[in-house]
Design an enzyme around this catalytic site. Structure first.
Site, mmCIF file in Angstrom:
data_model
loop_
_atom_site.group_PDB
_atom_site.id
_atom_site.type_symbol
_atom_site.label_atom_id
_atom_site.label_comp_id
_atom_site.label_asym_id
_atom_site.label_seq_id
_atom_site.Cartn_x
_atom_site.Cartn_y
_atom_site.Cartn_z
ATOM 1 N N ASP A 361 72.275 -38.143 -10.654
ATOM 2 C CA ASP A 361 73.663 -38.167 -11.096
ATOM 3 C C ASP A 361 74.510 -38.296 -9.827
ATOM 4 O O ASP A 361 74.024 -38.020 -8.726
ATOM 5 C CB ASP A 361 73.946 -36.851 -11.838
ATOM 6 C CG ASP A 361 75.418 -36.643 -12.094
ATOM 7 O OD1 ASP A 361 76.075 -37.588 -12.548
ATOM 8 O OD2 ASP A 361 75.910 -35.525 -11.838
ATOM 9 N N ASP A 555 73.835 -32.176 -12.280
ATOM 10 C CA ASP A 555 74.528 -30.918 -11.993
ATOM 11 C C ASP A 555 74.283 -29.862 -13.060
ATOM 12 O O ASP A 555 74.756 -28.741 -12.947
ATOM 13 C CB ASP A 555 76.029 -31.128 -11.786
ATOM 14 C CG ASP A 555 76.726 -31.676 -13.028
ATOM 15 O OD1 ASP A 555 76.118 -31.645 -14.117
ATOM 16 O OD2 ASP A 555 77.875 -32.127 -12.911
ATOM 17 N N ASP A 559 74.938 -33.218 -17.566
ATOM 18 C CA ASP A 559 73.730 -34.039 -17.635
ATOM 19 C C ASP A 559 72.576 -33.370 -18.370
ATOM 20 O O ASP A 559 71.431 -33.819 -18.253
ATOM 21 C CB ASP A 559 73.280 -34.402 -16.216
ATOM 22 C CG ASP A 559 74.274 -35.316 -15.533
ATOM 23 O OD1 ASP A 559 74.642 -36.334 -16.126
ATOM 24 O OD2 ASP A 559 74.704 -34.989 -14.417
#
Length: 658
Positions: A361, A555, A559
């Site tokens: 991410d 994180d 996600d």
């Protein structure tokens, strides 16, 4: 559990918000030996019985001939039988208990049959030697397990014992479990913070090392959040409790660590299954060695072949494998915990070994995730302050970091009563009424969806576009910075043999391209909606190959669905994130992406140590089984092949901690 999860903000989809649903044993003992290891290990208590056994055994060996020549060898029995019972009682007891439970074929059964058989053919020193050295091997095993546990013990010890609560004008010591949300607690210098909360008075430095592995204390001030398990170093802190103890981050982490051993690696499961079939084969092979040669070979001595069969039993004990392999994985999990990397089970260490694609991410993982308003560009008659005020008003109901950065940049008081009909448009942005005007704030896609004319689509940076009653009002650029070790993390992964690094982001193409280039990331996908991230990981999984695995690093909040879908989900900055702790397979307790490579390195080292032990144990046992069958090996060599191999394997397994 239903939980609001914000999607990653992006340049052209800066304020995307979405709801997601988070991805939602019979525990075999590591060994069947004398110690369960549930209580605190005390070296002194273990050594004293050994001293007593040795005080009988050593003189017995020295004066064996004299004792043997006593009337009916009574002297030999008087010395060696007490030594045998002292050294082997727990093995005999365990074997008897297991037989009554229907678990006949295990290492304690092999030890019992072999040593009792040795006594029956008058090999008393050998019988006691087998039990004595087995006991010494167990002592080393206990020491190794104790050392391995120490790395996790520091984490477990952060469990707070009490809380100082303000009640009826005075401080009272109470159990953290009895404190409610909204209560005020006081933490003095040197005390553990017992519950998650917000500082309402005081400032200090807190030691977070037990939670994050970071040695540098962190400065905290009024208004900041602190977590249970941190240690207050300096000032007195008054804290308003925001979570019950059972819901606090530390409670979840403790549960994670304590239950990690229930998720066994495939190698551990293989050894458990292997021992189940291996032991009966050894017993019946030994029986054949004892019975068949005297019947088939002319002049063969029955006592000689019985002795060889007993040697075979001792050599074949699978102790080295049964003990050292779980211990190796335990050491790997403990070593990772020592470095602020929480692995939820040894199975995930095995999975990390097969990872050839690591997907990141962007926001909060590779970048700081600390947003600041960098530029305000008003249009169509609005000025900077008006545009910023409008954005702050529509974003005031959101907890997203971008929304908070806009409210902070505005700095003024926001009248919530002016904001009506607040609506989050998943993956696009926000719509609300402000003073009876319809205001939208979000991505470029939102403007196109609403058919709002505007001049700029591709802008460098994270961008929030605003429109009032379908008239474009301008845009705000939000700045974010790369983490210090982000580039180092990508380089370390490539050095370790990871073939492909990928970045998935909701941010725009320009930002994604720039960051991928700066970090040396192989591929990226930009402007993704939350569900599109899941589709992207599905695509990578389908093309990874049968024996290759895909890891996703996020994180842990926005996600969670992608973390849950990957072969191994890694949560960055998991401290304080419920979604991270619950969904991820591995939780990195710091914000450092370089810890991902460190986790893979620990996994590879653990796997190497485990297979070294398997290969070494099987090779040595194979050699000595052959020597034993042909009468070359004695019971003393058998002791080395069993206990010696187990001991060396245990010592090797402890390297996983370092």
């Amino acid at each position: 559990m239903k939980q609001k999860i914000h999607s990653e903000s992006s340049g052209c989809c800066s304020c995307e918000h979405d709801h997601h649903e988070n991805h939602n044993h019979n525990h075999d003992e590591n060994h069947n030996h004398n110690h369960e290891h549930d209580g605190e290990f005390n070296l002194k208590n273990e050594i004293l019985p050994l001293v007593a056994i040795l005080s009988l055994y050593v003189p017995g060996v020295i004066f064996e001939n004299q004792l043997h020549n006593t009337f009916y060898s009574i002297g030999e029995y008087l010395i060696f039988i007490p030594a045998y019972l002292l050294s082997g009682w727990s093995v005999l007891k365990t074997a008897g208990r297991n037989i009554l439970r229907g678990r006949v074929f295990d290492e304690t059964f092999l030890m019992t049959v072999a040593t009792l058989g040795a006594i029956a053919i008058h090999k008393l020193p050998e019988a006691v030697g087998v039990m004595l050295f087995y006991k010494i091997g167990e002592l080393f095993q206990d020491v190794a397990v104790s050392r391995s546990r120490n790395s996790i013990k520091a984490l477990l010890e952060v469990r707070p014992d009490y809380a100082n609560i303000q009640r009826e004008g005075e401080l009272k010591k109470v159990s953290p479990n009895t404190v409610n949300i909204g209560d005020t607690i006081v933490v003095k210098p040197g005390e553990k913070i017992p519950l998650d909360g917000e500082i309402i008075d005081g400032n200090s430095q807190v030691d977070t090392s037990a939670l994050t592995g970071e040695s540098v204390p962190r400065t905290v001030r009024q208004g900041e959040t602190v977590l249970a398990g941190m240690i207050n170093k300096m000032g007195v802190l008054s804290i308003r409790v925001t979570k019950l103890f059972d819901e606090s981050s530390i409670a979840k982490i403790l549960d994670l660590v304590q239950n990690a051993k229930s998720k066994k690696a495939e190698t551990e499961k293989f050894i458990t299954k292997f021992a189940r079939y291996y032991t009966p084969i050894v017993v019946f092979t030994s029986l054949a060695v004892a019975i068949l040669p005297p019947l088939l070979i002319p002049g063969a001595s029955p006592s000689e072949w019985v002795y060889r069969a007993l040697i075979l039993l001792v050599i074949s004990c699978p102790c080295g494998l049964v003990i050292s392999i779980p211990l190796g994985y335990f050491g790997g999990v403990g070593g990772a915990a020592k470095r602020g990397i929480l692995v939820k089970g040894s199975t995930f260490l095995d999975t990390l070994n097969a990872v050839n694609t690591v997907v990141f991410d962007k926001t909060g993982t590779l970048t700081q995730g600390v947003f600041k308003v960098a530029k305000v560009v008003p249009q169509n008659g609005y000025d900077d302050l008006e545009l910023l005020q409008l954005a702050a008003q529509v974003e005031s109901h959101s907890n997203h970091p971008i929304a908070q950065s806009i409210c902070k940049a505005y700095g003024g008081k926001i009248d919530d009563s002016k904001v009506k009909d607040y609506e989050e448009i998943a993956g696009y942005g926000i719509r609300a009424k402000v003073d009876n005007q319809v205001v939208i704030a979000g991505s470029d896609r939102l403007l196109h969806r609403e058919n709002i004319a505007h001049d700029h689509c591709q802008l460098e940076g994270t961008v929030i576009h605003l429109a009032v009653d379908n008239i474009y009002a301008g845009y705000i650029i939000i700045a974010d910075e790369l983490k210090e070790d982000a580039r180092q993390a990508i380089q370390a992964l490539k050095r370790m043999g990871v073939e492909k690094t990928v970045m998935l982001t909701g941010d725009n193409q320009a930002i994604a391209s720039r960051i991928a280039q700066q970090l040396g990331i192989d591929a990226y996908e930009a402007e993704l909606l939350p569900e599109e991230k899941v589709n992207a990981i599905e695509k990578l999984l389908s093309t990874a190959g049968k024996h290759n695995k895909v890891a996703f690093v996020g994180d842990g909040i926005n996600d969670a669905p992608v973390i849950a879908r990957a072969d191994v989900g890694i949560a960055m900055g998991g401290l304080g994130s419920d979604a991270a702790i619950e969904t991820a397979d591995i939780v990195i307790m710091t914000d450092a992406p370089s810890k991902v490579a460190e986790a893979i390195q620990i996994a590879k080292k653990t796997r190497t140590i485990v297979w070294q032990n398997i290969g070494f144990a099987l090779f040595i046992k194979g050699v000595f089984i052959g020597l034993g069958i042909f009468g070359i090996a004695t019971m003393w060599e058998a002791v080395f092949a069993d206990v010696g191999v187990a001991l060396l394997a245990i010592l090797n397994a402890t390297r996983a901690m370092k």
